[in-house]
Design a protein around this motif. Structure first.
Motif, PDB file in Angstrom:
ATOM      1  N   UNK A   4       9.823 -32.916 113.715  1.00 42.80           N
ATOM      2  CA  UNK A   4      10.479 -31.778 114.369  1.00 42.80           C
ATOM      3  C   UNK A   4      11.883 -32.170 114.824  1.00 42.80           C
ATOM      4  N   UNK A   5      12.029 -33.338 115.408  1.00 41.93           N
ATOM      5  CA  UNK A   5      13.336 -33.819 115.848  1.00 41.93           C
ATOM      6  C   UNK A   5      14.251 -34.067 114.644  1.00 41.93           C
ATOM      7  N   UNK A   6      13.696 -34.572 113.559  1.00 40.45           N
ATOM      8  CA  UNK A   6      14.489 -34.787 112.348  1.00 40.45           C
ATOM      9  C   UNK A   6      15.009 -33.454 111.802  1.00 40.45           C
ATOM     10  N   UNK A   7      14.144 -32.444 111.797  1.00 37.27           N
ATOM     11  CA  UNK A   7      14.548 -31.107 111.331  1.00 37.27           C
ATOM     12  C   UNK A   7      15.668 -30.580 112.216  1.00 37.27           C
ATOM     13  N   UNK A  11      19.565 -29.823 110.936  1.00 39.22           N
ATOM     14  CA  UNK A  11      20.098 -28.457 110.930  1.00 39.22           C
ATOM     15  C   UNK A  11      21.271 -28.301 111.891  1.00 39.22           C
ATOM     16  N   UNK A  12      21.191 -28.940 113.045  1.00 39.01           N
ATOM     17  CA  UNK A  12      22.302 -28.860 114.002  1.00 39.01           C
ATOM     18  C   UNK A  12      23.534 -29.600 113.493  1.00 39.01           C
ATOM     19  N   UNK A  13      23.337 -30.583 112.644  1.00 38.25           N
ATOM     20  CA  UNK A  13      24.454 -31.315 112.054  1.00 38.25           C
ATOM     21  C   UNK A  13      25.105 -30.501 110.934  1.00 38.25           C
ATOM     22  N   UNK A  14      24.291 -29.800 110.157  1.00 38.18           N
ATOM     23  CA  UNK A  14      24.789 -29.100 108.968  1.00 38.18           C
ATOM     24  C   UNK A  14      25.357 -27.714 109.253  1.00 38.18           C
ATOM     25  N   UNK A  15      24.872 -27.076 110.306  1.00 33.00           N
ATOM     26  CA  UNK A  15      25.244 -25.679 110.550  1.00 33.00           C
ATOM     27  C   UNK A  15      25.770 -25.481 111.968  1.00 33.00           C
ATOM     28  N   UNK A  16      26.522 -24.391 112.130  1.00 32.73           N
ATOM     29  CA  UNK A  16      26.967 -23.961 113.456  1.00 32.73           C
ATOM     30  C   UNK A  16      25.836 -23.088 114.014  1.00 32.73           C
ATOM     31  N   UNK A  70      16.087 -34.418 100.588  1.00 41.07           N
ATOM     32  CA  UNK A  70      14.902 -34.491  99.739  1.00 41.07           C
ATOM     33  C   UNK A  70      13.760 -35.265 100.385  1.00 41.07           C
ATOM     34  N   UNK A  71      14.062 -36.335 101.077  1.00 40.67           N
ATOM     35  CA  UNK A  71      13.010 -37.159 101.680  1.00 40.67           C
ATOM     36  C   UNK A  71      12.245 -36.409 102.764  1.00 40.67           C
ATOM     37  N   UNK A  72      12.965 -35.708 103.642  1.00 40.95           N
ATOM     38  CA  UNK A  72      12.297 -34.958 104.710  1.00 40.95           C
ATOM     39  C   UNK A  72      11.536 -33.775 104.133  1.00 40.95           C
ATOM     40  N   UNK A  73      12.132 -33.069 103.197  1.00 41.39           N
ATOM     41  CA  UNK A  73      11.449 -31.928 102.573  1.00 41.39           C
ATOM     42  C   UNK A  73      10.155 -32.390 101.905  1.00 41.39           C
ATOM     43  N   UNK A  74      10.188 -33.539 101.254  1.00 37.84           N
ATOM     44  CA  UNK A  74       8.992 -34.062 100.586  1.00 37.84           C
ATOM     45  C   UNK A  74       7.911 -34.476 101.577  1.00 37.84           C
ATOM     46  N   UNK A  75       8.298 -34.829 102.802  1.00 41.29           N
ATOM     47  CA  UNK A  75       7.342 -35.272 103.817  1.00 41.29           C
ATOM     48  C   UNK A  75       6.636 -34.098 104.498  1.00 41.29           C
ATOM     49  N   UNK A  76       7.130 -32.898 104.283  1.00 37.11           N
ATOM     50  CA  UNK A  76       6.565 -31.695 104.905  1.00 37.11           C
ATOM     51  C   UNK A  76       5.795 -30.927 103.836  1.00 37.11           C
ATOM     52  N   UNK A  77       4.537 -30.615 104.126  1.00 40.89           N
ATOM     53  CA  UNK A  77       3.731 -29.889 103.143  1.00 40.89           C
ATOM     54  C   UNK A  77       4.148 -28.424 103.065  1.00 40.89           C
ATOM     55  N   UNK A  78       4.381 -27.794 104.220  1.00 42.23           N
ATOM     56  CA  UNK A  78       4.728 -26.376 104.245  1.00 42.23           C
ATOM     57  C   UNK A  78       5.868 -26.154 105.220  1.00 42.23           C
ATOM     58  N   UNK A  79       6.876 -25.378 104.760  1.00 42.34           N
ATOM     59  CA  UNK A  79       8.044 -25.097 105.574  1.00 42.34           C
ATOM     60  C   UNK A  79       8.369 -23.622 105.406  1.00 42.34           C
ATOM     61  N   UNK A  80       8.033 -22.825 106.397  1.00 42.69           N
ATOM     62  CA  UNK A  80       8.343 -21.379 106.379  1.00 42.69           C
ATOM     63  C   UNK A  80       9.721 -21.191 107.006  1.00 42.69           C
ATOM     64  N   UNK A  81      10.585 -20.464 106.319  1.00 37.18           N
ATOM     65  CA  UNK A  81      11.959 -20.295 106.783  1.00 37.18           C
ATOM     66  C   UNK A  81      12.278 -18.834 107.052  1.00 37.18           C
ATOM     67  N   UNK A  82      12.822 -18.570 108.240  1.00 38.04           N
ATOM     68  CA  UNK A  82      13.346 -17.257 108.637  1.00 38.04           C
ATOM     69  C   UNK A  82      14.819 -17.521 108.918  1.00 38.04           C
TER      70      UNK A  82
END
Length: 84
Positions: A4-7, A11-16, A70-82
């Motif tokens: 959760x902290x990695x996510x 995201x806070x680094x990549x986006x405003x 890619x590494x974090x995405x691969x470590x997560x089984x399901x990621x629902x995005x809104x």
């Protein structure tokens, strides 16, 4: 660092970020496929950032996946995005 902290960090680094909510839904999937026993396999993310506004839905998802890496995405089984 938790996933959760990695996510959040990615995201806070990549986006405003104007709004960011990360929900760990792993407990709702205990014993189901994709549950790796870590308690950090299923997440839902609500993100509002101006960079995402003009993008199509698919482009928004791609931008978030790129930000997470890619590494974090691969470590997560399901990621629902809104996203917006």
């Amino acid at each position: 660092m938790s996933r959760e902290a990695e996510i959040r960090n990615a995201l806070e680094t990549a986006f405003e970020v104007q709004e960011l909510e990360i929900m760990n839904e792993s407990s709702r999937h205990a014993g189901h496929g994709g549950d790796d026993g870590s308690g950090e396999s299923h997440f839902a993310v609500r993100l509002r950032a101006p960079e995402l506004g003009p993008l199509s839905r698919v482009a928004r998802h791609r931008a978030v996946h790129k930000a997470l890496g890619a590494e974090l995405v691969a470590a997560i089984h399901a990621l629902a995005l809104d996203l917006g």
